[in-house]
Scaffold this active site. Structure first.
Site, PDB file in Angstrom:
ATOM      1  N   LYS A 194       1.157   8.419  25.982  1.00  0.00           N
ATOM      2  CA  LYS A 194      -0.348   8.197  25.488  1.00  0.00           C
ATOM      3  C   LYS A 194      -0.639   9.564  25.029  1.00  0.00           C
ATOM      4  CE  LYS A 194      -4.046   8.789  27.090  1.00  0.00           C
ATOM      5  NZ  LYS A 194      -4.958   9.233  26.059  1.00  0.00           N
ATOM      6  N   GLY A 246      -2.977  18.145  31.735  1.00  0.00           N
ATOM      7  CA  GLY A 246      -4.219  17.968  31.452  1.00  0.00           C
ATOM      8  C   GLY A 246      -5.209  18.704  32.615  1.00  0.00           C
ATOM      9  N   SER A 247      -6.313  18.188  32.867  1.00  0.00           N
ATOM     10  CA  SER A 247      -7.192  18.880  33.783  1.00  0.00           C
ATOM     11  C   SER A 247      -6.885  18.352  35.296  1.00  0.00           C
ATOM     12  CB  SER A 247      -8.789  18.271  33.548  1.00  0.00           C
ATOM     13  OG  SER A 247      -8.680  16.954  33.748  1.00  0.00           O
ATOM     14  N   THR A 248      -7.106  19.575  36.209  1.00  0.00           N
ATOM     15  CA  THR A 248      -6.913  19.282  37.413  1.00  0.00           C
ATOM     16  C   THR A 248      -7.587  18.077  38.094  1.00  0.00           C
ATOM     17  OG1 THR A 248      -6.361  21.706  37.662  1.00  0.00           O
ATOM     18  CG2 THR A 248      -7.067  20.528  39.689  1.00  0.00           C
ATOM     19  N   GLU A 249      -8.859  17.962  37.408  1.00  0.00           N
ATOM     20  CA  GLU A 249      -9.493  16.655  38.324  1.00  0.00           C
ATOM     21  C   GLU A 249      -8.730  15.380  37.949  1.00  0.00           C
ATOM     22  OE1 GLU A 249     -13.139  16.387  36.191  1.00  0.00           O
ATOM     23  OE2 GLU A 249     -13.428  14.435  36.813  1.00  0.00           O
ATOM     24  N   GLY A 251      -5.526  14.985  37.280  1.00  0.00           N
ATOM     25  CA  GLY A 251      -4.387  15.235  37.961  1.00  0.00           C
ATOM     26  C   GLY A 251      -4.413  14.697  39.333  1.00  0.00           C
ATOM     27  N   GLU A 268       1.032  18.875  35.315  1.00  0.00           N
ATOM     28  CA  GLU A 268       0.945  20.477  34.621  1.00  0.00           C
ATOM     29  C   GLU A 268      -0.591  20.600  34.489  1.00  0.00           C
ATOM     30  OE1 GLU A 268       0.303  23.249  32.675  1.00  0.00           O
ATOM     31  OE2 GLU A 268       1.262  22.382  30.987  1.00  0.00           O
ATOM     32  N   CYS A 302      -3.620  26.157  28.664  1.00  0.00           N
ATOM     33  CA  CYS A 302      -3.689  26.022  30.124  1.00  0.00           C
ATOM     34  C   CYS A 302      -3.336  27.325  30.726  1.00  0.00           C
ATOM     35  CB  CYS A 302      -2.933  25.007  30.495  1.00  0.00           C
ATOM     36  SG  CYS A 302      -1.095  24.948  30.087  1.00  0.00           S
ATOM     37  N   GLU A 399     -11.842  27.217  34.882  1.00  0.00           N
ATOM     38  CA  GLU A 399     -11.444  27.289  33.778  1.00  0.00           C
ATOM     39  C   GLU A 399     -12.348  27.160  32.671  1.00  0.00           C
ATOM     40  OE1 GLU A 399      -8.742  24.010  32.928  1.00  0.00           O
ATOM     41  OE2 GLU A 399      -7.056  25.439  32.217  1.00  0.00           O
TER      42      GLU A 399
HETATM   43  P1  NAI Z   1      -8.335  15.352  30.516  1.00  0.00           P
HETATM   44  O1  NAI Z   1      -7.617  15.750  31.576  1.00  0.00           O
HETATM   45  O2  NAI Z   1      -9.295  14.388  30.750  1.00  0.00           O
HETATM   46  O3  NAI Z   1      -7.297  14.785  29.236  1.00  0.00           O
HETATM   47  C1  NAI Z   1      -5.895  14.982  29.229  1.00  0.00           C
HETATM   48  C2  NAI Z   1      -5.513  13.542  29.119  1.00  0.00           C
HETATM   49  O4  NAI Z   1      -5.445  12.673  29.974  1.00  0.00           O
HETATM   50  C3  NAI Z   1      -5.800  12.901  27.821  1.00  0.00           C
HETATM   51  O5  NAI Z   1      -4.850  12.254  27.173  1.00  0.00           O
HETATM   52  C4  NAI Z   1      -6.732  11.920  28.484  1.00  0.00           C
HETATM   53  O6  NAI Z   1      -6.903  10.677  27.580  1.00  0.00           O
HETATM   54  C5  NAI Z   1      -6.291  11.611  29.745  1.00  0.00           C
HETATM   55  N1  NAI Z   1      -6.816  10.856  30.847  1.00  0.00           N
HETATM   56  C6  NAI Z   1      -8.110  11.326  31.042  1.00  0.00           C
HETATM   57  N2  NAI Z   1      -8.699  10.718  32.401  1.00  0.00           N
HETATM   58  C7  NAI Z   1      -7.564   9.935  32.594  1.00  0.00           C
HETATM   59  C8  NAI Z   1      -7.394   9.150  33.817  1.00  0.00           C
HETATM   60  N3  NAI Z   1      -8.005   8.714  34.779  1.00  0.00           N
HETATM   61  N4  NAI Z   1      -5.774   8.596  34.104  1.00  0.00           N
HETATM   62  C9  NAI Z   1      -5.037   9.174  32.967  1.00  0.00           C
HETATM   63  N5  NAI Z   1      -5.256   9.881  32.180  1.00  0.00           N
HETATM   64  C10 NAI Z   1      -6.518  10.205  31.829  1.00  0.00           C
HETATM   65  O7  NAI Z   1      -9.045  16.765  29.911  1.00  0.00           O
HETATM   66  P2  NAI Z   1     -10.331  16.802  28.834  1.00  0.00           P
HETATM   67  O8  NAI Z   1     -11.288  15.908  29.498  1.00  0.00           O
HETATM   68  O9  NAI Z   1      -9.797  16.426  27.619  1.00  0.00           O
HETATM   69  O10 NAI Z   1     -10.485  18.332  29.134  1.00  0.00           O
HETATM   70  C11 NAI Z   1     -11.394  18.721  30.321  1.00  0.00           C
HETATM   71  C12 NAI Z   1     -10.949  20.192  30.855  1.00  0.00           C
HETATM   72  O11 NAI Z   1      -9.514  19.648  31.355  1.00  0.00           O
HETATM   73  C13 NAI Z   1     -10.876  21.097  29.788  1.00  0.00           C
HETATM   74  O12 NAI Z   1     -11.849  21.830  29.638  1.00  0.00           O
HETATM   75  C14 NAI Z   1      -9.758  21.970  30.412  1.00  0.00           C
HETATM   76  O13 NAI Z   1     -10.257  22.823  31.247  1.00  0.00           O
HETATM   77  C15 NAI Z   1      -8.837  20.958  31.049  1.00  0.00           C
HETATM   78  N6  NAI Z   1      -7.733  20.683  30.138  1.00  0.00           N
HETATM   79  C16 NAI Z   1      -6.797  21.408  30.679  1.00  0.00           C
HETATM   80  C17 NAI Z   1      -5.431  21.273  29.609  1.00  0.00           C
HETATM   81  C18 NAI Z   1      -4.157  21.837  30.263  1.00  0.00           C
HETATM   82  O14 NAI Z   1      -3.274  21.759  29.367  1.00  0.00           O
HETATM   83  N7  NAI Z   1      -3.985  22.293  31.475  1.00  0.00           N
HETATM   84  C19 NAI Z   1      -5.367  20.444  28.721  1.00  0.00           C
HETATM   85  C20 NAI Z   1      -6.735  19.770  28.377  1.00  0.00           C
HETATM   86  C21 NAI Z   1      -7.634  19.948  29.104  1.00  0.00           C
END
Ligand code: NAI
Length: 801
Positions: A194, A246-249, A251, A268, A302, A399
């Protein structure tokens, strides 16, 4: 206005250098600007017809309409991947390698389509997508074609996991896809991926490439959608592994949702990586390092070096040069080849950056932004430096995920390390000094999965990437990344269970544990073992241990939360165990084994009476325990790291590092051998351990105190807290200063431990209630245990002028 050559030579300014986006736009047009899910090599309408819009961050213009995946779509994709798994995993590694090579070549042929599409969709400068994202994605497929070829010989006795659910973010859409898809397919898994809702387009183009390259139907499926679709994939039955970036939250939510399901998990997550500048560093290079570190990809990285730590004596000079350099950065059209900083991915992210910077300034930070113009239309934010940032402030801890860097000064090397490690994250770090001694000393002491020495943001398919602490667990890339997509042959995959059953639904097998009761009378209770000494349990309570015939055999202390806290503290103080040489650790463990041998008959007798096994089996258990300690002692200085073959002019060291303080909860069966099998690999690798022995047979562990006392194991390296194992396991999983937890017990206990560890994203290894035969050397001893006892830190050291 047309500039003359004379004008240009006077100002030395760049003119516009736009990259043509015609190929990408034609491709979008060929799909009528709309996309369905990609399942079984076909475009499949979303079951409920829902769609969402994807637009260009630089202009706000609509790019495409994309399907919003629902439950039925996920189920259909997982079913397709399941069907494909049998034949795909049955292919020879060589046959799979040919498929991966074909994908790599097809991708390479379309580099222009992918780089322009990526820049349109994400807003990143074309220079970066063209020179970094796409070539690295191609490299990942070539590299992993090699792993497909070698997996049988390099990972004997391992099997693919099954169906992998992969969820990726928007900051490196194609590259993150490559990091996840390439190793999964190489190992023989099938995939449901996804992509992020802001940036699904290159994943969809990639799906077409795979079909064109002849990848069989169902091996790679793509379901688009937002977080709700991601959550459905996490929860779907028939999925054996979830890989998330993606985000720690999020994760944390995924850790909770997968608890007890047996789905293998790699996370990650976020970071707040330090960028450390010592006063003897080449300041101009370090300034360029900052540019690459925080202004690469608009800082939406990240592992971005978002926290500069600069040594006091050069701070002013360094800031001065950095501010001057910032004036030269060009912010604007991502499709212009001379743009340095493109657009922020989405309005919500831009808002977040603005809010955090405003909050930081209100908290007293000094804000530097260049005078160069920022386009008024579109989602742009200027490069920003914030000085005088307090280490505990929001800006230094949160972050920001934008082109914003904070700066704080330090005086000594130790202070730099302390400030650098003062974060809940631990993804990456960059260290700048002309002194090799300084950089390597600091690299060793940093709590980060990747350390770049005098360089930054170096990536390669041959090196692992991943974090410590709340930056997640698991590695992507290299041998360590392949291990995330494999399991020992005999292990049970969640999808191998009968329909409707989850791993946690297997019957619990824990032996009946004696009912604990407060005792009165003379206290002849074995105490706890904390910091190399026997310690009374805080509760003042003890528990009666019964032998196999049901007679009281003795009493042990009933440890509680406070005892665990004391044990963890003692373990932290015993850092000398980690820093002593592996040779010295081996000698201590050999000596411990010898001391156990000296008491072998007493231990055999104890095992026989407590567990009711025959005398010969009891004797055998002791003998095997002694042998196992020797085996791990021997490994102490042999299970070492590697030098990864990454790009030229770089030595990339993959070092096996101990986690630090690890909790171990032992099962009831084979009480001595299980304890030894779990504790020894951890000790051999330099971890300090807080062990909770089998509750039913705890006297075996308390008998060990004497062995420990007479060996040279430093106090605190191994602590033993007896008591209710399930309760203590929960305390250990919630403890912020316990880096990892191994739990072997019931299915319900495994699930509880995984759920409770979500708070601090601790690495856990549980048995999901599946009984292990500890006498089976192939399964209860080996390199897999050593792998779990360590995490890999990749240190990049460049050389040459
Ligand atoms: P996010 O963690 O919500 O999104 C990343 C992926 O997870 C997307 O594909 C999203 O659709 C999916 N996702 C969202 N909620 C989910 C859930 N409950 N279960 C499974 N998958 C889910 O990140 P977002 O909201 O786009 O960005 C927010 C903050 O997260 C950013 O400001 C940044 O600080 C951090 N982030 C960190 C990343 C990294 O590479 N470490 C990448 C993206 C965001």
């Amino acid at each position: 206005m047309q500039l003359s050559i004379r004008d240009i030579l006077t100002t030395m300014d760049y003119g516009p250098a736009p990259e043509a986006d015609t190929v990408a736009r034609e491709w979008l047009r060929s799909h009528d600007g709309g996309f369905d899910h990609f399942i079984d090599n076909a475009w499949v309408l979303p079951a409920d017809g829902a769609r969402f819009e994807v637009s260009e961050p630089a202009s706000g213009r609509l790019l495409a309409e994309v399907a919003q995946g629902g439950e039925a779509d996920i189920a259909q994709a997982v079913a397709a991947a399941r069907r494909a798994f049998g034949p795909w995993s049955a292919l020879s590694g060589h046959a799979r390698a040919r498929h991966l090579y074909a994908i790599a070549r097809h991708l390479q042929k379309r580099e222009r389509l992918f780089s322009t599409l990526e820049s349109l969709d994400n807003g990143k400068p074309i220079r970066e997508s063209r020179d970094i994202d796409v070539p690295l994605a191609v490299r990942h497929f070539y590299h992993h074609a090699g792993w497909a070829e070698l997996v049988d010989t390099e990972f004997p006795d391992h099997r693919p996991l099954g169906v992998c659910g992969q969820i990726i973010p928007w900051n490196f859409p194609l590259l993150m896809l490559a990091w996840k898809v390439a190793p999964a397919l190489a190992a023989g898994n099938t995939v449901v991926l996804k992509p992020a809702e802001y940036t699904p387009l290159t994943a969809l183009a990639f799906a077409e490439i795979c079909r064109e390259a002849g990848l069989p139907p169902g091996v790679l499926n793509i379901v688009t959608g937002d977080g709700r679709t991601g959550a459905l994939l996490v929860e779907a039955g028939g999925v054996d592994k979830i890989a998330f970036t993606g985000s720690t939250e999020v994760g944390r939510r995924i850790r909770e949702a997968t608890a007890g399901t047996g789905k293998k998990l790699s996370l990650e997550l976020g970071g707040k990586s330090p960028f450390i500048v010592f006063d003897d560093s080449d300041l101009d290079s370090a300034v360029e390092g900052v540019v690459d570190s925080i202004w690469f990809n608009q800082g939406q990285v990240c592992c971005a070096g978002s926290r500069i730590l600069v040594q006091e004596g050069v701070a002013e000079r360094f800031h001065h040069r950095l501010v001057a350099r910032m004036e030269l950065l060009r912010v604007g059209d991502p499709m212009d080849k001379s743009t340095d900083i493109g657009a922020i991915v989405a309005p919500v992210q831009l808002e977040r950056i603005r809010r955090l910077v405003a909050q930081g300034c209100a908290e007293g930070a000094v804000c530097w932004q260049p005078k160069t113009p920022v386009p008024e239309e579109g989602l742009f934010y200027p490069p920003t430096l914030l000085t005088e940032v307090e280490p505990a402030s929001t800006l230094a801890q949160e972050e920001i995920f934008g082109p914003v860097v904070t700066s704080t000064t330090f005086r000594t090397l130790s202070e730099a390390v302390e400030l650098a490690n003062n974060s809940r994250y631990g993804l990456a770090a960059s260290v700048w000094s002309e002194s090799l001694n300084v950089t390597m000393e600091v690299a060793g002491r940093l709590k980060a999965g990747v350390v770049w020495v005098n360089c930054t943001n170096q990536f390669d398919a041959a090196a692992g990437f991943g974090g410590y602490r709340e930056s997640g667990f698991g590695r992507e890339g290299g041998r360590e990344g392949m291990a995330e997509y494999l399991a020992p042959v005999e292990s049970v995959a969640p999808s191998m269970l009968p329909a409707g059953k989850r791993l946690s639904a297997l019957p619990d097998y824990a032996a009946e544990v004696s009912v604990f009761a407060p005792q009165t009378g003379i206290d002849r209770t074995a105490k706890l073992y904390v910091g190399g000494r026997q310690a009374r349990p805080d509760s003042g309570y003890s528990a009666t241990i019964h032998d196999a015939a049901g007679h009281a055999a003795g009493q042990v202390g009933l440890g509680n939360r406070k005892d665990i806290r004391n044990a963890v503290e003692a373990a932290h103080k015993a850092r000398g165990w980690e820093t002593m040489t592996a040779h010295a650790r081996a000698q201590v463990l050999y000596y411990l084994a010898e001391n156990l041998e000296a008491r072998a008959p007493a231990f055999a007798e104890r095992i026989e009476s407590l567990t009711g096994v025959s005398a010969s089996l009891a004797k055998e258990e002791v003998a095997q325990s002694i042998q196992r300690i020797f085996w791990y002692a021997a490994q102490a200085d042999k299970y070492d790291g590697a030098v990864h073959a990454t790009r030229t002019q770089n030595v990339t060291l993959a070092m096996n590092e101990p986690w630090g303080v690890v909790g171990v909860v032992c099962p009831d069966e084979s009480p001595l051998l299980a304890l030894v099998s779990l504790v020894m690999p951890l000790l051999a690798m330099g971890n300090r351990v807080v062990a909770v022995p089998s509750a039913a047979h705890a006297l075996i562990a308390t008998d060990l105190y004497q062995v420990l006392d007479t060996s040279d194991l430093p106090g605190g390296a191994l602590n033993i807290v007896t008591g209710n194992a399930e309760e203590l396991a929960l305390v250990l999983s919630q403890h912020d200063d316990v880096a990892a937890l191994w739990y072997v017990g019931t299915a319900a206990g495994s699930a509880a431990v995984e759920r409770a560890s979500a708070g601090n994203l601790k690495y856990t290894w549980t048995n999901h209630g599946i009984r292990l035969d500890w006498r089976d050397r192939r399964r209860a001893q080996g390199r897999d245990y050593l792998r779990r006892a360590t995490q890999i830190k990749n240190i990049w050291v460049p050389y040459g002028e």
